[in-house]
Design a protein around this motif. Structure first.
Motif, short mmCIF file in Angstrom:
data_model
loop_
_atom_site.label_atom_id
_atom_site.label_comp_id
_atom_site.label_asym_id
_atom_site.label_seq_id
_atom_site.Cartn_x
_atom_site.Cartn_y
_atom_site.Cartn_z
N GLY A 29 0.94 -1.44 -0.01
CA GLY A 29 -0.27 0.07 -0.06
C GLY A 29 0.99 0.95 -0.04
N TRP A 30 0.08 2.55 -0.20
CA TRP A 30 0.60 3.66 0.13
C TRP A 30 -0.20 4.77 1.03
CZ3 TRP A 30 5.04 5.20 -2.75
CH2 TRP A 30 5.34 3.97 -3.56
N TYR A 31 0.80 5.29 1.63
CA TYR A 31 0.26 6.55 3.14
C TYR A 31 0.94 7.02 2.33
CZ TYR A 31 -0.86 1.93 5.49
OH TYR A 31 -1.63 0.60 6.40
N ARG A 32 0.56 8.22 2.94
CA ARG A 32 0.65 9.75 3.32
C ARG A 32 0.96 10.51 4.51
NH1 ARG A 32 -3.53 12.38 -0.62
NH2 ARG A 32 -5.36 12.15 0.34
N GLN A 33 1.64 11.41 4.84
CA GLN A 33 1.58 12.12 6.03
C GLN A 33 2.49 13.37 5.96
OE1 GLN A 33 3.95 9.98 9.23
NE2 GLN A 33 3.05 10.49 10.98
N ALA A 34 1.48 14.15 6.18
CA ALA A 34 1.92 15.44 6.25
C ALA A 34 1.98 16.12 7.73
CB ALA A 34 0.12 16.67 5.41
N PRO A 35 2.54 17.22 7.69
CA PRO A 35 3.59 17.60 9.16
C PRO A 35 2.46 18.25 10.29
CG PRO A 35 4.96 18.82 7.22
CD PRO A 35 3.37 18.12 6.18
N GLY A 36 2.31 17.41 11.24
CA GLY A 36 1.34 17.28 12.37
C GLY A 36 0.45 16.78 12.09
N ASN A 37 0.17 15.85 10.67
CA ASN A 37 -0.24 15.23 10.82
C ASN A 37 -0.21 13.48 10.79
OD1 ASN A 37 -2.80 17.35 10.28
ND2 ASN A 37 -2.19 17.11 8.27
N GLU A 38 -1.79 12.33 11.30
CA GLU A 38 -0.99 11.32 11.51
C GLU A 38 -0.67 10.58 10.30
OE1 GLU A 38 -3.64 10.40 15.15
OE2 GLU A 38 -4.12 8.99 13.71
N ARG A 39 -0.12 9.70 10.22
CA ARG A 39 0.15 8.93 8.14
C ARG A 39 -1.29 8.40 8.38
NH1 ARG A 39 5.30 6.02 8.04
NH2 ARG A 39 6.04 7.68 8.43
N GLU A 40 -2.12 8.27 7.28
CA GLU A 40 -3.38 7.72 6.34
C GLU A 40 -3.08 6.67 5.31
OE1 GLU A 40 -5.94 10.22 4.72
OE2 GLU A 40 -4.36 11.40 3.43
N LEU A 41 -3.93 5.59 5.46
CA LEU A 41 -3.40 5.11 3.87
C LEU A 41 -3.98 5.59 2.76
CD1 LEU A 41 -3.28 2.25 2.79
CD2 LEU A 41 -5.34 1.68 3.67
N VAL A 42 -3.41 5.32 1.71
CA VAL A 42 -4.00 6.67 0.65
C VAL A 42 -4.70 4.92 -0.63
CG1 VAL A 42 -3.96 7.77 -1.56
CG2 VAL A 42 -2.12 8.01 0.27
N ALA A 43 -3.96 3.95 -0.39
CA ALA A 43 -4.43 3.12 -1.38
C ALA A 43 -3.38 1.39 -0.80
CB ALA A 43 -4.48 3.03 -2.88
N SER A 44 -4.75 0.38 -0.81
CA SER A 44 -3.61 -0.57 -0.60
C SER A 44 -4.03 -1.82 -2.12
CB SER A 44 -4.12 -0.93 0.65
OG SER A 44 -5.21 -1.57 1.07
N ILE A 45 -3.88 -2.71 -1.94
CA ILE A 45 -3.90 -3.53 -3.45
C ILE A 45 -3.29 -5.18 -2.59
CG2 ILE A 45 -2.44 -3.33 -4.52
CD1 ILE A 45 -3.63 -3.70 -6.72
N THR A 46 -3.91 -6.20 -2.83
CA THR A 46 -3.98 -7.38 -2.30
C THR A 46 -3.25 -8.27 -3.37
OG1 THR A 46 -5.57 -8.52 -3.05
CG2 THR A 46 -6.33 -7.49 -0.72
N ARG A 47 -2.26 -9.28 -3.11
CA ARG A 47 -1.53 -9.87 -4.29
C ARG A 47 -2.27 -10.52 -5.15
NH1 ARG A 47 2.97 -11.92 -3.71
NH2 ARG A 47 3.54 -13.82 -5.14
N GLY A 48 -3.28 -10.73 -4.91
CA GLY A 48 -4.66 -11.01 -5.68
C GLY A 48 -5.69 -9.97 -6.62
N GLY A 49 -4.76 -8.94 -6.13
CA GLY A 49 -5.44 -7.21 -7.26
C GLY A 49 -6.21 -6.82 -6.64
N SER A 50 -7.31 -6.58 -5.21
CA SER A 50 -8.08 -6.54 -5.16
C SER A 50 -7.52 -4.67 -4.08
CB SER A 50 -9.03 -6.94 -3.80
OG SER A 50 -9.68 -6.07 -3.23
#
Length: 117
Positions: free
Chosen positions: A35-56
């Motif tokens: 997956g990909w996460y992002r974190q702006a200064p002062g904010n918590e890290r948030e999930l942007v997108a994730s993908i399983t091995r099967g492509g979901s």
């Protein structure tokens, strides 16, 4: 020990596109979710997108329709195609991976994405 190396970040104008890549190495067991996460200064890290091995794939609402996550299992690589970028997408993006049989989440070093208005 799994190592994650990100590439593809940089500076782009609003409305433009970038493609992030993240290659995993050193894994003895299969990489399950990436997956990909992002974190702006002062904010918590948030999930942007994730993908399983099967492509979901799953996405956070504010990137749906603009970002696409994909992966190449043979290369243990995950991609994030980011289109219609907005200034509010500016931040550091982190690649993450889960390994089969391990509760630990592995992280990349982070890569800067800057969208100018």
């Amino acid at each position: 020990q799994v190592q994650l190396v990100e590439s593809g970040g940089g500076l782009v104008q609003a409305g433009g596109s970038l493609r992030l890549s993240c290659a995993a190495s050193g894994s003895i067991f299969p990489i399950t979710v990436m997956g990909w996460y992002r974190q702006a200064p002062g904010n918590e890290r948030e999930l942007v997108a994730s993908i399983t091995r099967g492509g979901s794939a799953t996405y956070v609402d504010r990137v749906k329709g603009r970002f696409t996550i994909s992966r190449d299992n043979a290369k243990n690589t995950v991609y994030l195609q980011m289109n219609s970028l907005k200034p509010e997408d500016t931040t550091v993006y982190y690649c993450a991976a889960d390994q089969y049989g391990s509760a630990r989440k592995y992280w990349g070093q982070g890569i800067q994405v800057t969208v100018s208005s």
